[in-house]
Write a protein that holds these residues in place. Structure first.
Motif, PDB file in Angstrom:
ATOM      1  N   GLY A 108       0.813  -1.209   0.000  1.00  0.00           N
ATOM      2  CA  GLY A 108       0.000   0.000   0.000  1.00  0.00           C
ATOM      3  C   GLY A 108       0.849   1.263   0.000  1.00  0.00           C
ATOM      4  N   ASN A 109       1.918   1.269   0.777  1.00  0.00           N
ATOM      5  CA  ASN A 109       2.808   2.434   0.803  1.00  0.00           C
ATOM      6  C   ASN A 109       3.560   2.589  -0.517  1.00  0.00           C
ATOM      7  OD1 ASN A 109       2.008   2.990   3.401  1.00  0.00           O
ATOM      8  ND2 ASN A 109       3.823   2.113   4.359  1.00  0.00           N
ATOM      9  N   LEU A 110       3.948   1.459  -1.132  1.00  0.00           N
ATOM     10  CA  LEU A 110       4.620   1.515  -2.429  1.00  0.00           C
ATOM     11  C   LEU A 110       3.693   2.075  -3.494  1.00  0.00           C
ATOM     12  CD1 LEU A 110       7.045   0.888  -4.240  1.00  0.00           C
ATOM     13  CD2 LEU A 110       6.141  -1.449  -4.494  1.00  0.00           C
ATOM     14  N   THR A 111       2.442   1.664  -3.468  1.00  0.00           N
ATOM     15  CA  THR A 111       1.453   2.185  -4.426  1.00  0.00           C
ATOM     16  C   THR A 111       1.280   3.692  -4.259  1.00  0.00           C
ATOM     17  OG1 THR A 111       0.310   0.053  -4.415  1.00  0.00           O
ATOM     18  CG2 THR A 111      -0.903   1.958  -5.252  1.00  0.00           C
ATOM     19  N   ARG A 112       1.238   4.140  -3.026  1.00  0.00           N
ATOM     20  CA  ARG A 112       1.106   5.574  -2.770  1.00  0.00           C
ATOM     21  C   ARG A 112       2.304   6.338  -3.333  1.00  0.00           C
ATOM     22  NH1 ARG A 112       2.020   7.331   3.263  1.00  0.00           N
ATOM     23  NH2 ARG A 112       4.063   6.510   2.582  1.00  0.00           N
ATOM     24  N   SER A 113       3.507   5.794  -3.146  1.00  0.00           N
ATOM     25  CA  SER A 113       4.703   6.464  -3.658  1.00  0.00           C
ATOM     26  C   SER A 113       4.700   6.539  -5.180  1.00  0.00           C
ATOM     27  CB  SER A 113       5.959   5.728  -3.170  1.00  0.00           C
ATOM     28  OG  SER A 113       6.045   5.756  -1.762  1.00  0.00           O
ATOM     29  N   MET A 114       4.265   5.483  -5.841  1.00  0.00           N
ATOM     30  CA  MET A 114       4.212   5.483  -7.301  1.00  0.00           C
ATOM     31  C   MET A 114       3.214   6.508  -7.820  1.00  0.00           C
ATOM     32  SD  MET A 114       6.536   3.490  -8.254  1.00  0.00           S
ATOM     33  CE  MET A 114       6.119   3.552  -9.999  1.00  0.00           C
ATOM     34  N   LYS A 115       2.090   6.644  -7.131  1.00  0.00           N
ATOM     35  CA  LYS A 115       1.105   7.641  -7.547  1.00  0.00           C
ATOM     36  C   LYS A 115       1.672   9.055  -7.410  1.00  0.00           C
ATOM     37  CE  LYS A 115      -3.062   4.945  -6.481  1.00  0.00           C
ATOM     38  NZ  LYS A 115      -4.271   4.858  -5.641  1.00  0.00           N
ATOM     39  N   PHE A 136       4.816   9.847  -7.619  1.00  0.00           N
ATOM     40  CA  PHE A 136       5.830  10.026  -8.654  1.00  0.00           C
ATOM     41  C   PHE A 136       5.183  10.369  -9.996  1.00  0.00           C
ATOM     42  CE2 PHE A 136       8.148   8.039 -12.201  1.00  0.00           C
ATOM     43  CZ  PHE A 136       9.303   8.816 -12.173  1.00  0.00           C
ATOM     44  N   LEU A 137       4.113   9.672 -10.332  1.00  0.00           N
ATOM     45  CA  LEU A 137       3.432   9.942 -11.600  1.00  0.00           C
ATOM     46  C   LEU A 137       2.746  11.296 -11.600  1.00  0.00           C
ATOM     47  CD1 LEU A 137       1.865   6.410 -12.243  1.00  0.00           C
ATOM     48  CD2 LEU A 137       3.913   7.400 -13.311  1.00  0.00           C
ATOM     49  N   ALA A 138       2.287  11.740 -10.441  1.00  0.00           N
ATOM     50  CA  ALA A 138       1.588  13.021 -10.373  1.00  0.00           C
ATOM     51  C   ALA A 138       2.546  14.203 -10.407  1.00  0.00           C
ATOM     52  CB  ALA A 138       0.722  13.076  -9.107  1.00  0.00           C
ATOM     53  N   ASN A 139       3.721  14.055  -9.764  1.00  0.00           N
ATOM     54  CA  ASN A 139       4.658  15.180  -9.692  1.00  0.00           C
ATOM     55  C   ASN A 139       6.084  14.639  -9.630  1.00  0.00           C
ATOM     56  OD1 ASN A 139       5.825  17.666  -9.408  1.00  0.00           O
ATOM     57  ND2 ASN A 139       4.928  18.122  -7.392  1.00  0.00           N
ATOM     58  N   PRO A 140       6.624  14.216 -10.745  1.00  0.00           N
ATOM     59  CA  PRO A 140       7.964  13.592 -10.724  1.00  0.00           C
ATOM     60  C   PRO A 140       9.084  14.558 -10.349  1.00  0.00           C
ATOM     61  CG  PRO A 140       7.195  13.908 -12.978  1.00  0.00           C
ATOM     62  CD  PRO A 140       6.040  14.219 -12.101  1.00  0.00           C
ATOM     63  N   ASP A 148       9.207  16.800  -7.972  1.00  0.00           N
ATOM     64  CA  ASP A 148       9.352  16.920  -6.523  1.00  0.00           C
ATOM     65  C   ASP A 148       9.479  15.568  -5.832  1.00  0.00           C
ATOM     66  OD1 ASP A 148       9.168  19.656  -6.762  1.00  0.00           O
ATOM     67  OD2 ASP A 148       6.999  19.694  -6.432  1.00  0.00           O
ATOM     68  N   PHE A 149       9.620  14.511  -6.601  1.00  0.00           N
ATOM     69  CA  PHE A 149       9.691  13.173  -6.013  1.00  0.00           C
ATOM     70  C   PHE A 149      11.097  12.910  -5.460  1.00  0.00           C
ATOM     71  CE2 PHE A 149      10.315   8.571  -6.181  1.00  0.00           C
ATOM     72  CZ  PHE A 149       9.182   8.126  -5.525  1.00  0.00           C
ATOM     73  N   SER A 150      11.169  12.383  -4.249  1.00  0.00           N
ATOM     74  CA  SER A 150      12.439  12.064  -3.607  1.00  0.00           C
ATOM     75  C   SER A 150      12.484  10.574  -3.293  1.00  0.00           C
ATOM     76  CB  SER A 150      12.624  12.877  -2.313  1.00  0.00           C
ATOM     77  OG  SER A 150      13.741  12.411  -1.584  1.00  0.00           O
ATOM     78  N   VAL A 151      13.458   9.894  -3.843  1.00  0.00           N
ATOM     79  CA  VAL A 151      13.584   8.459  -3.592  1.00  0.00           C
ATOM     80  C   VAL A 151      13.916   8.191  -2.124  1.00  0.00           C
ATOM     81  CG1 VAL A 151      14.897   6.390  -4.173  1.00  0.00           C
ATOM     82  CG2 VAL A 151      14.279   8.024  -5.969  1.00  0.00           C
ATOM     83  N   TRP A 152      14.825   8.986  -1.552  1.00  0.00           N
ATOM     84  CA  TRP A 152      15.202   8.786  -0.160  1.00  0.00           C
ATOM     85  C   TRP A 152      14.018   8.987   0.785  1.00  0.00           C
ATOM     86  CZ3 TRP A 152      19.460   6.446   1.244  1.00  0.00           C
ATOM     87  CH2 TRP A 152      20.574   6.465   0.391  1.00  0.00           C
ATOM     88  N   ARG A 153      13.252  10.024   0.516  1.00  0.00           N
ATOM     89  CA  ARG A 153      12.105  10.284   1.377  1.00  0.00           C
ATOM     90  C   ARG A 153      11.096   9.142   1.312  1.00  0.00           C
ATOM     91  NH1 ARG A 153       9.148  15.361  -0.532  1.00  0.00           N
ATOM     92  NH2 ARG A 153       8.563  13.895  -2.193  1.00  0.00           N
ATOM     93  N   GLU A 154      10.835   8.652   0.118  1.00  0.00           N
ATOM     94  CA  GLU A 154       9.859   7.577  -0.030  1.00  0.00           C
ATOM     95  C   GLU A 154      10.370   6.265   0.559  1.00  0.00           C
ATOM     96  OE1 GLU A 154       6.792   8.114  -0.918  1.00  0.00           O
ATOM     97  OE2 GLU A 154       7.383  10.219  -1.096  1.00  0.00           O
ATOM     98  N   MET A 155      11.678   6.075   0.549  1.00  0.00           N
ATOM     99  CA  MET A 155      12.211   4.875   1.177  1.00  0.00           C
ATOM    100  C   MET A 155      11.949   4.894   2.679  1.00  0.00           C
ATOM    101  SD  MET A 155      15.831   4.290  -0.811  1.00  0.00           S
ATOM    102  CE  MET A 155      16.316   3.005   0.339  1.00  0.00           C
ATOM    103  N   TYR A 156      12.093   6.054   3.290  1.00  0.00           N
ATOM    104  CA  TYR A 156      11.797   6.157   4.719  1.00  0.00           C
ATOM    105  C   TYR A 156      10.300   5.987   4.996  1.00  0.00           C
ATOM    106  CZ  TYR A 156      16.477   7.689   6.065  1.00  0.00           C
ATOM    107  OH  TYR A 156      17.826   7.737   6.331  1.00  0.00           O
TER     108      TYR A 156
END
Length: 457
Positions: free
Chosen positions: A132-139, A141-145, A147-155
């Motif tokens: 569920g958290n991974l799905t949220r992160s992908m959404k 990323f697709l909505a605003n690539p 401002d997307f941060s890989v490190w932030r989403e990993m946390y």
């Protein structure tokens, strides 16, 4: 960093109940028990000691896991009952630490037997929550690539739900039994003890304080109404759903319906409702689980830092009435005298008697501590005007305490209030202090839970 939580054994082990006191005498005192991240032995010890000394409070306020030990205490008032704070705590130890002090073995046992734990790790739910958290992160990323941060989403991948309550799986009626016993306070067969606990609505920012009929009568609050001075506090009757919500931890996640959480996260100690004119309560006994300062070296690891954050967060509930309750500007303007305290800044937020807080330190320092400075109130003479302090002596070996509390020098000037404390007002007290008659040959004093006098802690 030293492993400072492991203290040498300096007290004799306390055994199970062997004989009940002849009678439970209800005194002019209340007990305030605060939950502490699942560690509630300090509260269990306070109310079990009161029972063994034959002293019964008029009112018990409890938060979080102390609700369970309050239930055990009230069940234990029935002669011959096998449920009491000691037996419940012993079962908890046997379940959480079956291999005594062997930490790794205990943790491995808990992980291997998680389906049979009352509060288990969220092992089956972990994969779905991560997805569920991974799905949220992908959404995102697709909505605003941009401002997307890989490190932030990993946390943010680690799920919020780490524990699951299985109380109703092992005992479907556990919450209804607790609510039913709390509400069985009136009548000839009632236990006669007021009970109140809280829950917090994190969406609306409101606190709900649930109370039985006796607690409502003692505090002067009507279930169904809100506080006059603090409109964010709502008073309600005790129900099965109220008990369930008051025991809902952060770690259970937010997958269930409802927005109420464990009230200890918002207010760890319920004090301000207790003092009320005419209720006869002049002492509030507080079981304190923490030292008033950080012990050992400063944190050097993340887990030690989280430990400090948790302790400091919960410590505020115990330090606030003693250290932060200073005169307000409005009081200085209204009364024209420093030291007269705004009633809304005092645990007694109503026009009642100045209840004294007796802080029983049951934490790592292994000391029982009473704080006895004067406590002036608006419209009342300063507490220091009452001659004599508190002098107590051992009364019952079953109430054997920790070490003695700190000793105040007699006649020392109180810096906060500007007048001299009467001799003896800061005398050292010991918690077997539950016999307030004073030294041998001294005058008889009114029977209170752990002392007497208009002081605050």
């Amino acid at each position: 960093m030293p492993y400072r939580k492991k203290l040498p054994k300096i007290y004799d082990p306390v055994g199970p109940r062997e004989a009940s006191p002849r009678q439970q005498v209800q005194g002019n005192f209340a007990v305030a028990l605060g939950g502490l991240a699942g560690n509630n032995a300090h509260g269990a010890g306070v109310i079990e000691a009161l029972y063994r000394c034959g002293k019964k409070p008029r009112l018990i306020s409890c938060t979080s896991g102390q609700i369970r030990f309050t239930y055990a205490y009230l069940r234990g008032l029935t002669p011959g009952s096998e449920v009491n704070p000691y037996s419940m705590l012993q079962r908890h130890f046997n379940s959480a630490q079956p291999f005594k002090d062997m930490t790794d073995v205990n943790l491995n046992y808990k992980l291997m037997t998680w389906p049979f734990q009352h509060i288990r790790p969220s092992v089956p739910e972990f994969s779905a929550d991560m997805l569920g958290n991974l799905t949220r992160s992908m959404k995102q990323f697709l909505a605003n690539p941009r401002d997307f941060s890989v490190w932030r989403e990993m946390y943010r991948m680690m799920p919020a739900r780490t524990l699951v309550s299985q109380d109703t799986l092992f005992d479907p009626d556990v919450f209804s039994d607790i609510a039913g016993l709390f509400n069985a306070d009136t009548g000839s067969d009632g236990h006669g003890v007021g009970v109140m606990f809280n829950a917090y609505d994190f969406v609306k920012g409101e606190e709900y304080v649930f109370m039985n009929e006796t607690a409502a009568a003692l505090t002067g609050h009507t279930p169904g109404a809100a506080s006059d001075s603090r409109p964010w506090i709502k008073y309600r009757k005790i129900t099965e759903e109220a008990v369930r919500n008051a025991l809902r931890l952060y770690e259970y996640g937010f997958h269930e319906e409802g927005d109420l959480l464990d009230g200890a996260y918002f207010r760890g100690l319920i004090l301000s409702e207790i003092p009320n004119k005419g209720n006869g309560i002049d002492t509030i006994v507080v079981g304190r689980p923490l030292a008033n300062r950080w012990l050992g070296d400063a944190p050097s690891s993340l887990i030690e830092l989280r430990d400090m954050q948790t302790e400091v967060n919960f410590l505020g509930g115990y330090e606030g009435p003693d250290r932060t309750d200073q005169p307000s500007p409005r009081d200085r303007a209204a009364d024209g005298a420093p030291g007269q305290r705004d009633v809304h800044h005092h645990p007694g937020g109503r026009d009642g008697p100045p209840a004294r807080l007796v802080g029983i330190c049951a934490g790592r320092r292994g000391r029982l501590q009473q704080r006895l400075p004067p406590y002036p109130r608006r419209g009342l003479p300063p507490a220091g005007a009452a001659q004599g302090g508190v002098t107590v002596r051992p009364a019952d070996p079953s109430c054997r305490p920790a070490r003695s509390s700190r000793t105040e020098a007699p006649g020392r000037k109180d810096r906060r209030h500007g007048y001299r404390r009467p001799r003896g007002a800061g005398a050292a007290a010991r918690p077997r202090d539950l016999d307030p008659r004073g030294p041998p040959g001294g005058p008889e004093r009114p029977a209170l839970a752990a002392g007497e006098g208009r002081d605050r802690g």
